[in-house]
Design an enzyme around this catalytic site. Structure first.
Site, PDB file in Angstrom:
ATOM      1  N   LEU A 269      53.616  38.148  48.363  1.00  0.00           N
ATOM      2  CA  LEU A 269      53.120  39.305  47.632  1.00  0.00           C
ATOM      3  C   LEU A 269      51.565  39.714  47.984  1.00  0.00           C
ATOM      4  O   LEU A 269      51.675  41.013  47.882  1.00  0.00           O
ATOM      5  CB  LEU A 269      52.669  38.312  46.121  1.00  0.00           C
ATOM      6  CG  LEU A 269      52.169  39.325  44.936  1.00  0.00           C
ATOM      7  CD1 LEU A 269      53.156  40.721  44.865  1.00  0.00           C
ATOM      8  CD2 LEU A 269      51.937  38.532  43.701  1.00  0.00           C
TER       9      LEU A 269
ATOM     10  N   SER B 161      50.092  22.433  49.751  1.00  0.00           N
ATOM     11  CA  SER B 161      48.813  23.547  49.567  1.00  0.00           C
ATOM     12  C   SER B 161      47.796  22.851  48.642  1.00  0.00           C
ATOM     13  O   SER B 161      46.872  23.648  48.345  1.00  0.00           O
ATOM     14  CB  SER B 161      49.144  24.822  49.276  1.00  0.00           C
ATOM     15  OG  SER B 161      49.880  24.934  48.077  1.00  0.00           O
TER      16      SER B 161
ATOM     17  N   GLU C  87      23.863  48.965  21.925  1.00  0.00           N
ATOM     18  CA  GLU C  87      22.977  49.394  21.085  1.00  0.00           C
ATOM     19  C   GLU C  87      22.563  49.206  19.729  1.00  0.00           C
ATOM     20  O   GLU C  87      21.503  48.922  19.274  1.00  0.00           O
ATOM     21  CB  GLU C  87      23.174  50.916  21.575  1.00  0.00           C
ATOM     22  CG  GLU C  87      23.057  51.333  22.791  1.00  0.00           C
ATOM     23  CD  GLU C  87      24.452  51.450  23.434  1.00  0.00           C
ATOM     24  OE1 GLU C  87      24.555  52.458  24.247  1.00  0.00           O
ATOM     25  OE2 GLU C  87      25.260  50.592  23.026  1.00  0.00           O
TER      26      GLU C  87
END
Length: 405
Positions: free
Chosen positions: A335, A176, A60
């Site tokens: 995890l 991976s 603002e």
């Protein structure tokens, strides 16, 4: 009073612009919210601004400072309720009143207990027209992490993984890199910029040796706090996460069994000791000290029923105390499973690549205890789908009423 249809259409157009402005602060304002503001007079935009960074003026006041003419009698559109208290900056409500604004249009109320409707009430008491709820859903979604953090004291936890169409996150050999393409990986780097922290387990840290940094060419970019869940302090000193710890904040969370090593006062004990246990404690204490010397913060978990594990709820509480409002979990199945089992996941990001790995031994994205029955699983919202090159990103919220949450 409900605005007339033509007025609401105009309000939504200006609020949409305020949302665009607010998003420019992404990654820089945490733990403050993202806020944008547009000031309109006689149907024309005369000023606009956004919260650029934590500690800087709020949206603002940025918009008021950018005004090209008097704002008396004008309207301000703001994505979040104006604050009415002193923090690092003065209250925005006073700035609005001083500027002679006549109408305030608010996207969403601020859940911060210091505000929570008081900002709008103060403006109404001063005689201003205040309309709330214009594009409310969009404004709330923009500050999903802030809303969660300010109401719970914990960061929003987003579990992220990349998998093949047959649900594999690695091949049978454990390889991976890479499952997804460059467009998906670039999105992950942008998310690292906007999240307060990135978390992995020690298995991922050892297997992939990740840096967990935002490495996009255009910028500037903010680097998140890097968190390693490392119960037995196995993180090597030559790991990328340790080597960069002096320049990028890195926290290693270890299990309660290490607490004695971290706080031992070396007073003699009359209790019998096991030589191998003592040697193990000494070695562990040495590893913790070496991590600290390398620039890492070491956080010792309070005890859990499983003495070999980090207390994950306590870890999230600790991150919240540091002002971390969001955590992107880029871990492996272990995890992810531990967080899911404890009901600590708030959102899931699943990157899906058009590949098949196959193999009975190839892992899926979530391990842990898991559900006994299909009805016991973690229930998710219908996913939002984003196409990233050849890959898909599926994003779902965890149902707070889910049996597993």
């Amino acid at each position: 009073m409900t605005p007339k249809p033509e007025q609401r259409a105009q309000d939504e157009a200006f609020m949409a612009r305020a949302l665009e402005l607010a998003a420019r602060g992404m990654g820089w304002t945490s733990p403050n919210p993202l806020v944008g503001a547009v000031i309109v007079k006689d149907g024309r935009v005369v000023g606009e601004g956004w919260h650029t960074a934590y500690g800087q003026p709020h949206a603002e006041r940025e918009a008021l400072a950018a005004c090209s003419e008097s704002t008396a009698g004008g309207t301000i559109y703001v994505t979040l309720e104006p604050c009415c208290h002193w923090g690092k900056t003065p209250p925005c409500t006073s700035g609005i009143l001083e500027a002679g604004i006549a109408r305030v249009v608010v996207g969403a109320l601020d859940p911060n207990p210091l505000v929570a409707g008081r900002g709008c009430a103060l403006l109404r008491e001063a005689g201003l027209t205040v309309d709330v709820g214009i594009m409310e859903k969009e404004c709330q979604h923009l500050n999903e992490a802030f809303f969660h953090f300010i109401t719970t004291g914990r960061p929003l936890v987003v579990m992220k993984y990349a998998m093949t169409l047959d649900g594999k996150v690695a091949t049978r050999t454990g390889a991976s890199r890479w499952i997804t393409g460059p467009e998906a990986r670039a999105r992950v780097h942008r998310d690292r910029h906007r999240f307060g922290a990135v978390m992995v387990g020690i298995g991922t840290a050892l297997a992939d040796n990740p840096a967990l940094t935002c490495r996009l060419e255009d910028g500037p970019w903010r680097q998140p706090l890097r968190v390693v869940v490392d119960s037995h302090a196995r993180l090597p000193l030559d790991a990328e996460l340790v080597r960069g710890a002096r320049t990028i904040p890195t926290l290693v969370a270890v299990a309660a069994e290490s607490q004695a090593d971290a706080t031992r006062d070396h007073r003699p004990s009359t209790a019998p000791t096991d030589a191998s246990s003592h040697e193990g404690c000494e070695a562990r204490a040495g590893r913790l000290a070496a991590l600290r010397r390398a620039g890492c913060s070491v956080w010792v978990s309070p005890p859990t029923d499983n003495k070999a594990a980090v207390n994950l709820p306590a870890l999230l509480d600790h991150l919240g105390s540091l002002g971390i409002d969001s955590v992107l979990v880029e871990g492996g199945p272990t995890l992810h499973g531990a967080l899911a089992d404890e009901g600590l996941v708030n959102r899931v990001q699943a990157y899906v690549a058009p590949k098949l790995f196959g193999g009975n031994g190839a892992p899926g994205p979530v391990a842990g205890r898991g559900a006994a029955l299909p009805s016991d699983g973690l229930h998710l919202s219908p996913p939002a789908v984003t196409v990233l090159g050849a890959d898909l990103l599926l994003e779902s919220e965890v149902d707070p009423c889910s049996p597993a949450s």
